[in-house]
Design a protein around this motif. Structure first.
Motif, PDB file in Angstrom:
ATOM      1  N   PHE A  21      -1.252  -6.667  -2.663  1.00 57.46           N
ATOM      2  CA  PHE A  21      -0.005  -7.064  -2.019  1.00 57.46           C
ATOM      3  C   PHE A  21       0.673  -5.880  -1.325  1.00 57.46           C
ATOM      4  O   PHE A  21       1.227  -6.034  -0.236  1.00 57.46           O
ATOM      5  CB  PHE A  21       0.935  -7.731  -3.024  1.00 57.46           C
ATOM      6  N   ILE A  22       0.612  -4.706  -1.919  1.00 54.70           N
ATOM      7  CA  ILE A  22       1.180  -3.511  -1.288  1.00 54.70           C
ATOM      8  C   ILE A  22       0.434  -3.194   0.007  1.00 54.70           C
ATOM      9  O   ILE A  22       1.046  -2.928   1.046  1.00 54.70           O
ATOM     10  CB  ILE A  22       1.162  -2.306  -2.252  1.00 54.70           C
ATOM     11  N   TYR A  24      -1.293  -5.233   1.883  1.00 55.20           N
ATOM     12  CA  TYR A  24      -1.004  -6.266   2.879  1.00 55.20           C
ATOM     13  C   TYR A  24       0.360  -6.032   3.530  1.00 55.20           C
ATOM     14  O   TYR A  24       0.486  -6.115   4.749  1.00 55.20           O
ATOM     15  CB  TYR A  24      -1.066  -7.652   2.241  1.00 55.20           C
ATOM     16  N   LEU A  25       1.353  -5.730   2.716  1.00 56.10           N
ATOM     17  CA  LEU A  25       2.683  -5.487   3.273  1.00 56.10           C
ATOM     18  C   LEU A  25       2.696  -4.258   4.185  1.00 56.10           C
ATOM     19  O   LEU A  25       3.349  -4.255   5.226  1.00 56.10           O
ATOM     20  CB  LEU A  25       3.711  -5.337   2.157  1.00 56.10           C
ATOM     21  N   LEU A  26       1.985  -3.217   3.804  1.00 57.40           N
ATOM     22  CA  LEU A  26       1.917  -2.022   4.648  1.00 57.40           C
ATOM     23  C   LEU A  26       1.194  -2.294   5.964  1.00 57.40           C
ATOM     24  O   LEU A  26       1.602  -1.807   7.020  1.00 57.40           O
ATOM     25  CB  LEU A  26       1.235  -0.879   3.895  1.00 57.40           C
ATOM     26  N   VAL A  28       0.891  -5.269   7.480  1.00 58.39           N
ATOM     27  CA  VAL A  28       1.686  -6.195   8.290  1.00 58.39           C
ATOM     28  C   VAL A  28       2.874  -5.485   8.933  1.00 58.39           C
ATOM     29  O   VAL A  28       3.258  -5.802  10.058  1.00 58.39           O
ATOM     30  CB  VAL A  28       2.138  -7.394   7.430  1.00 58.39           C
ATOM     31  N   THR A  29       3.437  -4.500   8.255  1.00 63.07           N
ATOM     32  CA  THR A  29       4.590  -3.780   8.804  1.00 63.07           C
ATOM     33  C   THR A  29       4.179  -2.587   9.663  1.00 63.07           C
ATOM     34  O   THR A  29       4.999  -1.728   9.958  1.00 63.07           O
ATOM     35  CB  THR A  29       5.523  -3.305   7.678  1.00 63.07           C
ATOM     36  N   GLY A  35      -1.337   2.007   4.800  1.00 67.72           N
ATOM     37  CA  GLY A  35      -2.110   0.801   4.474  1.00 67.72           C
ATOM     38  C   GLY A  35      -3.574   1.104   4.266  1.00 67.72           C
ATOM     39  O   GLY A  35      -4.219   0.554   3.376  1.00 67.72           O
ATOM     40  N   TRP A 102      -5.102 -17.648   2.645  1.00 68.92           N
ATOM     41  CA  TRP A 102      -4.166 -17.489   1.532  1.00 68.92           C
ATOM     42  C   TRP A 102      -4.325 -18.607   0.505  1.00 68.92           C
ATOM     43  O   TRP A 102      -4.155 -18.379  -0.701  1.00 68.92           O
ATOM     44  CB  TRP A 102      -2.727 -17.407   2.030  1.00 68.92           C
TER      45      TRP A 102
END
Length: 122
Positions: A21-22, A24-26, A28-29, A35, A102
């Motif tokens: 999850f970390i 993915y968030l990195l 995506v941002t 990332g 997902w």
């Protein structure tokens, strides 16, 4: 020895999901370098999971069909995590495909956790 391998396996699952999850968030941002680093650490935890899970399967649970199915589902889950992350990196996820991946991830993760905690068995 069994307890140490089991705890390593269970702990690596928790860390793997958190790192996924970390990462993915990195990604995506648009924090690509961070990332990429987290993604490489995540791949290290894939190896730890596969080695400890293989040891548990072949040393203790090879005769139980439930754990063989869990091992196959766990490998599929690793595949789905990699697909999500690599497609997110390449910006190759439209809305429909993203929801499909997902959904696969969620169902497989739920089954792996339920089998791992002996809630679901065959």
């Amino acid at each position: 020895m069994y307890n140490a391998i089991y705890q390593s396996h269970a702990g690596s699952w928790a860390i793997t999901l958190l790192l996924f999850f970390i990462a993915y968030l990195l990604i995506v941002t648009n924090k690509d370098k961070a990332g990429k680093i987290v993604h490489m650490i995540l791949r290290l935890f894939y190896v730890i999971m596969i080695v400890t899970g293989g040891w548990l399967l072949f040393a203790w649970y090879l005769s139980e069909l439930t754990f063989i199915i869990k091992a196959l589902l766990a490998l599929a889950l690793i595949y789905f995590m990699e697909v999500i992350l690599t497609r997110a990196k390449k910006k190759n996820l439209d809305r429909k495909v993203k929801m499909y991946h997902w959904l696969q991830f969620g169902v497989t993760a739920l089954l792996v956790v339920l089998i791992g905690f002996n809630v679901l068995s065959f």
